[in-house]
Design a protein around this motif. Structure first.
Motif, PDB file in Angstrom:
ATOM      1  N   ARG A 140      -4.765   9.963  -6.859  1.00  0.00           N
ATOM      2  CA  ARG A 140      -5.750   8.194  -7.192  1.00  0.00           C
ATOM      3  C   ARG A 140      -4.904   8.021  -8.220  1.00  0.00           C
ATOM      4  N   SER A 141      -3.993   8.710  -9.284  1.00  0.00           N
ATOM      5  CA  SER A 141      -3.216   8.307 -10.257  1.00  0.00           C
ATOM      6  C   SER A 141      -2.347   7.635  -9.939  1.00  0.00           C
ATOM      7  N   ARG A 142      -1.773   7.886  -8.653  1.00  0.00           N
ATOM      8  CA  ARG A 142      -0.284   7.280  -7.845  1.00  0.00           C
ATOM      9  C   ARG A 142      -1.384   5.590  -7.764  1.00  0.00           C
ATOM     10  N   LEU A 143      -2.139   5.782  -6.712  1.00  0.00           N
ATOM     11  CA  LEU A 143      -3.176   4.624  -5.513  1.00  0.00           C
ATOM     12  C   LEU A 143      -3.445   3.716  -6.751  1.00  0.00           C
ATOM     13  N   GLU A 144      -3.625   3.839  -7.765  1.00  0.00           N
ATOM     14  CA  GLU A 144      -4.496   2.698  -8.862  1.00  0.00           C
ATOM     15  C   GLU A 144      -3.476   2.252 -10.072  1.00  0.00           C
ATOM     16  N   ALA A 145      -2.576   3.380  -9.718  1.00  0.00           N
ATOM     17  CA  ALA A 145      -1.432   3.001 -11.218  1.00  0.00           C
ATOM     18  C   ALA A 145      -0.825   1.014 -10.660  1.00  0.00           C
ATOM     19  N   PRO A 146      -0.739   0.661 -11.231  1.00  0.00           N
ATOM     20  CA  PRO A 146      -0.300  -1.239 -10.878  1.00  0.00           C
ATOM     21  C   PRO A 146       1.308  -0.895  -9.687  1.00  0.00           C
ATOM     22  N   SER A 147       0.608  -1.238  -9.115  1.00  0.00           N
ATOM     23  CA  SER A 147       2.022  -1.244  -7.836  1.00  0.00           C
ATOM     24  C   SER A 147       2.982  -2.365  -8.154  1.00  0.00           C
ATOM     25  N   LEU A 148       3.567  -1.916  -7.519  1.00  0.00           N
ATOM     26  CA  LEU A 148       5.002  -2.737  -7.484  1.00  0.00           C
ATOM     27  C   LEU A 148       4.580  -3.268  -5.935  1.00  0.00           C
ATOM     28  N   ASP A 149       3.698  -3.433  -5.273  1.00  0.00           N
ATOM     29  CA  ASP A 149       3.635  -4.184  -4.806  1.00  0.00           C
ATOM     30  C   ASP A 149       2.546  -5.112  -4.143  1.00  0.00           C
ATOM     31  N   ALA A 150       1.604  -5.389  -5.345  1.00  0.00           N
ATOM     32  CA  ALA A 150       1.171  -6.667  -5.722  1.00  0.00           C
ATOM     33  C   ALA A 150       0.909  -7.564  -4.762  1.00  0.00           C
ATOM     34  N   ALA A 151       1.892  -8.702  -5.001  1.00  0.00           N
ATOM     35  CA  ALA A 151       2.212  -9.755  -3.589  1.00  0.00           C
ATOM     36  C   ALA A 151       2.307  -9.481  -2.109  1.00  0.00           C
ATOM     37  N   ARG A 152       2.611  -8.309  -1.875  1.00  0.00           N
ATOM     38  CA  ARG A 152       2.554  -8.085  -0.673  1.00  0.00           C
ATOM     39  C   ARG A 152       1.110  -7.343   0.340  1.00  0.00           C
ATOM     40  N   PRO A 153       1.095  -8.024   1.061  1.00  0.00           N
ATOM     41  CA  PRO A 153      -0.046  -8.734   2.037  1.00  0.00           C
ATOM     42  C   PRO A 153      -0.174  -7.225   3.003  1.00  0.00           C
ATOM     43  N   PHE A 154       1.048  -6.828   3.394  1.00  0.00           N
ATOM     44  CA  PHE A 154       0.349  -5.619   4.469  1.00  0.00           C
ATOM     45  C   PHE A 154       0.766  -4.171   3.990  1.00  0.00           C
ATOM     46  N   ALA A 155       0.878  -4.143   2.811  1.00  0.00           N
ATOM     47  CA  ALA A 155       1.056  -3.168   1.556  1.00  0.00           C
ATOM     48  C   ALA A 155      -0.603  -2.865   1.146  1.00  0.00           C
ATOM     49  N   ALA A 156      -0.998  -4.496   1.296  1.00  0.00           N
ATOM     50  CA  ALA A 156      -2.809  -4.319   0.752  1.00  0.00           C
ATOM     51  C   ALA A 156      -3.638  -4.415   2.231  1.00  0.00           C
ATOM     52  N   LEU A 157      -3.181  -4.331   3.229  1.00  0.00           N
ATOM     53  CA  LEU A 157      -3.762  -3.989   4.249  1.00  0.00           C
ATOM     54  C   LEU A 157      -3.650  -2.522   4.497  1.00  0.00           C
ATOM     55  N   ASN A 158      -2.924  -2.044   4.133  1.00  0.00           N
ATOM     56  CA  ASN A 158      -2.333  -0.623   4.499  1.00  0.00           C
ATOM     57  C   ASN A 158      -3.144   0.093   3.636  1.00  0.00           C
ATOM     58  N   ALA A 159      -3.581  -0.101   2.138  1.00  0.00           N
ATOM     59  CA  ALA A 159      -4.158   0.258   1.857  1.00  0.00           C
ATOM     60  C   ALA A 159      -5.109   0.152   1.285  1.00  0.00           C
TER      61      ALA A 159
END
Lengths: 446, 249
Positions: A140-159
């Motif tokens: 949880r701490s890693r997933l919810e941490a401010p991410s390096l991938d904020a503007a990455r659509p496919f990382a968001a879809l992955n999440a």
């Protein structure tokens, strides 16, 4: 309008939103609320972003139109069939010798093929699904941490959609002697998309080597995200061997944060897949971190591949070394984009990037695009990029000793790629990669 | 073994370098081709070995009864033609031993002989290294990479000894060598002298010929052979210079 978001989603995102809605209904109710919330938030971000535009620099070399025209919805992988072909492929591609092995078939952990029982104390290795149950705080701490991938659509879809993945957590001071091998295999029984999310946390002063192999059969879209977190003084080697099926689409993202005096060695050997995008994003947060990003792509037919690296030096004294070699034959197209940023105050950063490429034949192409952005004044940064053909003088020398033209060319291509593979320090990993490279070269058409 | 008739060759830019070469070399013979810089010596070697960048506009070359010029460079080599390079090429990433074994096995396949495995190959290599007084470390290095000038030439002679050619052409193998390296090259060449083998030594200077006695000496000038003779011709050249021969011709 979708039930999941209360704003108009981008059209290409809608089929995925609907699939998400269907899955949410059938999803195991044991999934914790925080995760359900995280997935929803990520999906909303994807709905908002839509697919990346080809005009965006980071996606200009990948043609997303086929995926836009024909959505590849998440595969239903609850029941995985273990065929003889699947087992055969695993046996063929796995590392020889003792390893800790974790196998993900169609994006889901397959315990009967894995070997993770004899882990030393201080090491946790398991599926992402198991980690969510047993190590919820870590995940949880890693997933919810401010991410390096904020503007990455496919990382968001992955999440939003990830079914499984792996988690490796290494306690401070622990050295893992054996290599950790993660095998991602698509069985060919499930088309559609496979979303895997993984996490490696390296504790202070720990040391480990991980190889992730991506392979399979059939037509599928793999969308993989792995996050690496290196605490102070940690050493981590991460190798990605990409030998996806001939019709496969592979997007892989590696996101790493480096603590003080830590050392990350990343290597990618990209050999198979119809369209492959490998992105490595590294943020050097602690002083005197060392980051090595190296790799090779070898393409033929109509393969297209794009390697992107971004190294962000936010702390002083960091070091970056990048060597990427590309080979494209027939109608293949390869691209390397490498960005190194040195932030204000990140003095004494020493960064060097090299991109060398071989274009075999008039219809193949390789683009290479180095970018240095330097906002500190006391740094050493350089880059070199070259695209060329095989050395004619060397080719003639080999032929003048009786070596047939095709074999002589293969020797020179292998030598070219080998130089980068030899940067992998761990002998079993290096030898494995060299043998995979040789197998690929043996069937390279020019 | 080798018959060259009226050979004309030019560079791709149109400059004619060879202007009618006639030469006949029999098995068992050692020929020296001498001439000043720019006379066409290295072009002759390159055309015989099949290097790209030259166009044969006229003439014929017959090697072991076959039309040499119709054969690809690698086929010529497998048929037993060997060129010792004036400037051996550095090939990073290709191990010298692996390179040589690949070359030898390509030849053996061509002749219908079984390929050598690593052990058999190593035994032959060790024997040759000893004969030529070359260190074994040479084998573990990438082909010619970081070799000194002398080491590169030794490597050429070593390859010749390993490949056992029918026709060996040595293109200025003696240039830039100190006396010890020169003697080693001469020893390698003398070892290769055999009744079924011909050797062509292309050289600017006579000094290699102090150690390797040629059967015939030819003077190449302006793309033609302007004089041929026995070993006495080389000595005369050394004494009087190329100018005198040219004037006399």
């Amino acid at each position: 309008m979708s039930a999941v978001v209360n704003f108009p989603a981008k059209p290409e995102a809608r089929p995925y939103l609907e699939a998400f809605g269907r899955r949410a209904l059938s999803r195991d109710e044991s999934e914790p609320d925080w995760l359900a919330g995280y997935r929803k938030g990520s999906l909303a971000r994807f709905a908002e972003l839509g697919f990346p535009s080809r005009r965006s620099e980071a996606w200009r070399y990948i043609d997303l139109r086929p995926l836009e025209q024909r959505p590849m919805l998440p595969a239903d992988t609850e029941q995985t069939v273990l065929s003889a072909a699947t087992r055969g492929r695993l046996n063929e591609i796995e590392l020889a010798g003792p390893v800790y092995r974790l196998v993900l078939i169609d994006g889901r952990f397959t315990p009967e093929l894995s070997a993770i029982e004899e882990l030393p104390p201080g090491v946790w290795l398991g599926s992402m699904a198991a980690a969510i149950d047993h190590r919820p705080d870590l995940v949880r701490s890693r997933l919810e941490a401010p991410s390096l991938d904020a503007a990455r659509p496919f990382a968001a879809l992955n999440a939003a959609l990830f079914a499984d993945g792996f988690v490796l957590d290494i306690a401070p001071g622990v050295t893992l002697e054996r290599v950790v091998e993660i095998l991602h295999l698509s069985s060919g029984h499930n088309g559609g998309s496979l979303h895997t999310r993984s996490l490696i946390t390296s504790g202070e002063g720990s040391s480990a080597s991980v190889i992730e192999t991506f392979t399979g059969s059939g037509e599928y879209w793999r969308n993989d995200v792995v996050e690496l977190q290196l605490a102070a003084g940690a050493e981590l080697t991460r190798v990605a061997l990409i030998e996806e099926a001939a019709d496969a689409l592979h997007f892989g993202e590696m996101l790493a944060t480096l603590g003080a005096a830590s050392r990350l060695s990343s290597f990618v050997l990209l050999l198979g897949g119809r369209t492959v995008r490998h992105e490595a994003t590294v943020r050097s947060e602690g002083e005197r971190s060392r980051c090595e990003l190296n790799g090779v792509f070898l393409l033929s037919g109509r393969q297209e591949a794009n390697i992107l690296t971004t190294v962000d030096h936010a702390a002083p004294g960091g070091e970056t070394r990048e060597t990427f070699k590309g080979v494209a034959a027939e109608r293949a197209h390869g691209a390397f984009q490498g960005r190194i940023t040195v932030r204000p105050g990140a003095q004494k950063v020493d960064a060097h990037q090299l991109s060398r490429n071989l274009v075999l034949g008039p219809r193949a192409a390789i683009d290479t695009k180095p970018e240095l952005e330097i906002y500190a004044d006391d740094v050493k940064c350089s880059h070199g990029a070259a695209v060329g053909d095989l050395d004619e003088a060397a080719l003639f020398y080999l032929r003048a000793r009786g070596i047939p033209n095709k074999e002589a060319r293969r020797m020179l291509i292998e030598a070219f790629a080998r130089e980068a593979v030899e940067l992998v320090e761990q002998e079993p990993l290096r030898e494995h990669l060299l043998s995979r490279l040789a197998l690929r070269l043996a069937i390279l058409e020019e | 073994m080798l018959e060259i008739n009226n050979l004309h060759a030019r560079l791709t830019d149109g400059r004619e370098i060879l202007r009618g070469i006639d030469l006949s070399i029999k098995a068992g013979e050692v020929h020296a081709i001498m001439g000043p810089n720019g006379s066409g010596k290295s072009t002759l070697a390159a055309v015989l070995a099949g290097r790209d960048g030259y166009e044969v506009s006229e003439g014929r070359v017959t090697y072991l009864g076959r039309d040499l010029l119709s054969m690809a460079a690698d086929e010529r080599a497998r048929e037993g033609l060997f060129l010792a390079f004036q400037y051996p090429v550095e090939i990073p990433g290709v191990n010298n031993m692996y390179f040589l074994r690949t070359a030898i096995n390509a030849q053996r396949r061509h002749r219908g002989e079984p390929e050598l495995d690593a052990g058999q190959f190593l035994r032959i290599v060790r024997a040759q290294l000893k004969l030529l007084d070359i260190g074994e470390d040479l084998l573990q290095r990438a082909v010619n990479v970081g070799f000194s000038g002398g080491e590169k030439k030794r490597n050429e002679v070593f390859q010749m000894a390993m490949l056992e050619p029918r026709l060996a052409i040595l293109d200025e193998t003696d240039s830039g060598l100190d006396i010890d390296a020169l003697k080693m090259v001469a020893r390698g060449v003398n070892q290769q002298r055999a009744p079924d083998r011909a050797i062509v030594i292309i050289t600017h200077y006579q000094r290699l010929l102090d150690y390797v006695e040629p059967d015939r000496v030819h003077v190449l000038q302006g793309g033609r052979i302007i004089e041929s003779g026995d070993k006495g011709l080389a000595i005369e050249l050394e004494r009087r210079g190329y100018g005198a021969i040219e004037d006399a011709a």
